[in-house]
Design an enzyme around this catalytic site. Structure first.
Site, mmCIF file in Angstrom:
data_model
loop_
_atom_site.group_PDB
_atom_site.id
_atom_site.type_symbol
_atom_site.label_atom_id
_atom_site.label_comp_id
_atom_site.label_asym_id
_atom_site.label_seq_id
_atom_site.Cartn_x
_atom_site.Cartn_y
_atom_site.Cartn_z
ATOM 1 N N GLU A 90 -7.833 57.040 1.586
ATOM 2 C CA GLU A 90 -7.269 57.991 0.627
ATOM 3 C C GLU A 90 -8.013 57.963 -0.693
ATOM 4 O OE1 GLU A 90 -4.587 59.432 -2.641
ATOM 5 O OE2 GLU A 90 -5.539 57.476 -2.363
ATOM 6 N N ASP A 135 -0.850 50.442 -5.198
ATOM 7 C CA ASP A 135 -1.374 51.758 -4.834
ATOM 8 C C ASP A 135 -2.327 51.569 -3.658
ATOM 9 O OD1 ASP A 135 -2.417 54.301 -4.705
ATOM 10 O OD2 ASP A 135 -3.433 54.214 -6.636
#
Length: 353
Positions: free
Chosen positions: A210, A177
């Site tokens: 992010e 991720d």
């Protein structure tokens, strides 16, 4: 299916939010090998552009984020222990007893995450879930002066967890991720290049920050002004024990990428992705969201006058841990579907709702 070199390089680079220099460099290296035009903006977002074959055909941005969750040193005490806070969302229980790599100006400093041993915990402490403030990093320093000579406040750390290849095309690593999204963006560019180019430009994006607020993607979309964007991020694989598929949907390993529908996602992008995946024989599942997606799509879709945005999820087990697991076949399917979509974006393509 062996672990691709580009994905290995992305996974082994360390780069929490705001400190993405190493994974961005890995992204640039593999993008340049494709012959793409590579640029970087002031925030650190990296862009790899493959020129299209037709004027006025829409530019497609494929966006993954290069940052990962990590730790940042906030204090060094007189005994040489490092105290820290999280960069992104951690379950502190996962960190107890882990080895870490602290990135400093002079290189990587190894250490371990320490906590008072169970033998010394009183009854209440044993019942309580540890918090980040209960943990420290031990780099083996004899005192504070030695520690401060090796590490500075503001240096970051990640859990030391190299990629591990398992049977059935499954791979485990930290930073899946979302280095996976960056890898898919590169793969889309590679597949389009092998097909002789798509009508419009393909812009592979490694966005930053992010995990702390989707900050990089908004700036990237504002600066590059793509006509359409597809965000590639991880989503929860639901075949592991304890997950309620009635809430999360059924997205097991081997079922392919997850094409998402939802309030902020452009329906025409979804339908084109859906049709492209079917035409290519890519297995996929569908997910739905009623508002925010908690991905870079939330930032991109409202930039300037609005950018038609789609979202592709990669099923992932054990998210936000050092043992994030993925099925490489699902990853390959995502790249194949998006590349097929890129080949259909002819001049005059409309995404008007």
């Amino acid at each position: 299916m062996p672990l691709p070199d580009a994905l290995r390089d992305l996974l082994t680079a360390t780069g929490p939010s705001g400190y993405e220099t190493a994974p961005s460099a890995a992204f640039r290296k593999h993008a340049e090998a494709l012959g793409a035009e590579v640029t970087v903006d002031a925030m650190g977002n990296t862009f790899a552009r493959l020129k299209g074959t037709k004027e006025d055909a829409p530019t497609l941005a494929v966006v993954g984020h290069a940052d990962e969750i990590g730790l940042v040193v906030t204090h060094i005490d007189d005994d040489g222990f490092l105290w820290f806070t999280g960069v992104g969302g951690w379950d502190p229980q996962i960190l107890v007893g882990q080895r870490v790599a602290v990135t400093t100006r002079d290189g990587v400093v190894p250490g371990v995450l320490g906590r008072k041993p169970i033998h010394l915990l009183d009854e209440d402490e044993r019942k309580r879930v540890p918090k980040l403030k209960d943990l420290h990093i031990d780099i083996g320093a004899k005192d504070g002066d030695e520690a401060k000579g090796r590490v500075r406040i503001g240096d970051t750390a990640v859990v030391a967890a190299e990629p591990l290849e398992l049977p059935n095309d499954r791979v485990v690593s930290r930073a899946m991720d979302n280095r996976l999204g960056c890898f898919v963006a590169l793969e889309v560019a590679r597949l389009v290049h092998e097909r002789g180019g798509s009508p419009g430009d393909v812009l592979a994006v490694a966005a930053v920050q992010e995990e702390i607020g989707c900050f990089g993607a908004g700036a990237a979309a504002y600066g590059q002004e793509p006509d359409v964007a597809i965000v590639v991020d991880v989503t929860h694989e639901t075949g592991a024990p304890g997950i309620d598929v009635k809430q999360e949907g059924k997205h097991g390993f081997g079922s392919g990428p997850v094409l998402e529908r939802g309030s902020i996602l452009n329906p025409h992008v979804f339908e084109r992705l859906h049709d492209a995946a079917e035409a290519e024989g890519v297995t996929f599942t569908v997910a739905a969201s009623g508002g925010r997606t908690w991905t870079d799509a939330d930032a991109i879709h409202l930039v300037r006058q609005g950018i038609p945005t789609g979202l592709v999820g990669l099923p992932l087990r054990y998210m936000h841990s050092p043992v994030e697991m993925v099925d490489l076949g699902d990853v390959a399917g995502a790249a194949k579907a998006i590349a097929a979509l890129a080949m259909t974006l002819e001049p005059g393509t409309s995404f008007a709702r």
